[in-house]
Design a protein around this motif. Structure first.
Motif, PDB file in Angstrom:
ATOM      1  N   LEU A   1     -12.288  40.723  77.622  1.00  0.00           N
ATOM      2  CA  LEU A   1     -13.740  40.584  77.747  1.00  0.00           C
ATOM      3  C   LEU A   1     -14.154  40.861  79.188  1.00  0.00           C
ATOM      4  CD1 LEU A   1     -14.643  37.408  75.655  1.00  0.00           C
ATOM      5  CD2 LEU A   1     -15.161  39.786  75.123  1.00  0.00           C
ATOM      6  N   PRO A   2     -15.310  41.464  79.377  1.00  0.00           N
ATOM      7  CA  PRO A   2     -15.802  41.700  80.741  1.00  0.00           C
ATOM      8  C   PRO A   2     -16.039  40.372  81.474  1.00  0.00           C
ATOM      9  CG  PRO A   2     -17.138  42.875  79.108  1.00  0.00           C
ATOM     10  CD  PRO A   2     -16.216  41.983  78.349  1.00  0.00           C
ATOM     11  N   ASP A   3     -15.874  40.392  82.777  1.00  0.00           N
ATOM     12  CA  ASP A   3     -16.038  39.188  83.594  1.00  0.00           C
ATOM     13  C   ASP A   3     -17.408  38.543  83.418  1.00  0.00           C
ATOM     14  OD1 ASP A   3     -13.471  39.307  84.580  1.00  0.00           O
ATOM     15  OD2 ASP A   3     -14.050  40.371  86.415  1.00  0.00           O
ATOM     16  N   ASN A   4     -18.465  39.364  83.316  1.00  0.00           N
ATOM     17  CA  ASN A   4     -19.803  38.786  83.177  1.00  0.00           C
ATOM     18  C   ASN A   4     -19.945  37.989  81.872  1.00  0.00           C
ATOM     19  OD1 ASN A   4     -19.754  41.194  81.664  1.00  0.00           O
ATOM     20  ND2 ASN A   4     -21.940  41.525  81.944  1.00  0.00           N
TER      21      ASN A   4
ATOM     22  N   ILE B   1     -18.786  31.851  79.039  1.00  0.00           N
ATOM     23  CA  ILE B   1     -18.084  31.222  77.923  1.00  0.00           C
ATOM     24  C   ILE B   1     -17.077  30.195  78.438  1.00  0.00           C
ATOM     25  CG2 ILE B   1     -16.572  31.635  75.941  1.00  0.00           C
ATOM     26  CD1 ILE B   1     -17.598  34.510  75.897  1.00  0.00           C
ATOM     27  N   ASP B   2     -17.036  29.031  77.791  1.00  0.00           N
ATOM     28  CA  ASP B   2     -16.027  28.026  78.097  1.00  0.00           C
ATOM     29  C   ASP B   2     -14.896  28.162  77.082  1.00  0.00           C
ATOM     30  OD1 ASP B   2     -14.459  25.862  78.679  1.00  0.00           O
ATOM     31  OD2 ASP B   2     -16.005  24.364  78.247  1.00  0.00           O
TER      32      ASP B   2
END
Length: 153
Positions: free
Chosen positions: A30-33, A38-39
Motif C-alpha cells: 500500500l502507498p505510504d499516504n 490505517i491502523d
C-alpha cells in the motif's frame, strides 16, 4: 488424494488469512499516504465473501476491517487475483464493493458507508495492460457528464 481445484485460491486465502502476513503484505504494497491513515494493529478479517457462485472458481477474496485515524469506522481491503487479462475487472470489483456496502448498511444502519480499497493481484505471464481504474474503461465525455459517472475507482 484430493486434487486442489484452484491452488491460487487456497494460497491467497491461507496466506493472506494470517494476520501477520496480511499486515506485512499491506505495509509493503500500500502507498505510504494510505498506510498513514490505517491502523494495522487492529486489523480483523471479515468472514463474509462477496463472490457469487459463477465467479467462485475465478476469484478469491479476503476482506479486512481496519480502523481509520483512530475513529470508529472501517476500510475494507478487497483482494482479487487474475491469471488472465480481463478489462472488466474494475467493473466486477465495483460490483463487489456495492455488495459490501449493501451488506454493511443492512447490518449497521449507520448514516455513512466505509471507504473500500480494492486491490487486484495479477499473476499472469503477460504484462497487465488494461489500467487499474474504472475511469480508464469509460469513453471520455464532457466534465458536466463525467460528474454523474462513478469513475473514481
Amino acid at each position: 488424494m484430493e486434487i486442489i481445484k484452484n491452488p491460487h485460491d487456497s494460497l491467497f486465502k491461507r496466506t493472506l488469512g494470517d494476520k501477520e502476513v496480511a499486515v506485512d503484505f499491506l505495509e509493503n504494497y500500500l502507498p505510504d499516504n494510505i498506510l498513514n491513515e490505517i491502523d494495522l494493529t487492529e486489523i480483523k478479517i471479515a468472514k463474509d465473501s462477496f463472490i457469487d457462485e459463477e465467479l467462485e472458481e475465478s476469484f478469491s477474496d479476503i476482506l479486512y476491517n481496519v480502523s481509520i485515524d483512530g475513529k470508529e469506522g472501517f476500510i475494507y481491503l478487497l483482494f482479487e487475483h487474475k491469471s488472465y487479462f480481463d478489462k472488466m475487472s474494475p467493473v466486477q470489483m465495483l460490483g463487489y464493493i456495492t455488495d459490501i456496502w449493501a451488506l454493511y448498511d443492512n447490518q449497521t444502519k449507520k448514516k455513512k458507508l466505509p471507504p473500500i480499497i480494492p486491490i487486484l493481484i495479477y499473476h499472469g505471464e503477460k504484462k497487465w495492460n488494461y489500467g487499474s481504474r474504472l475511469s480508464e474503461l469509460i469513453e471520455y465525455t464532457s466534465e458536466a457528464i463525467l460528474e454523474y459517472i462513478p469513475v473514481t475507482l
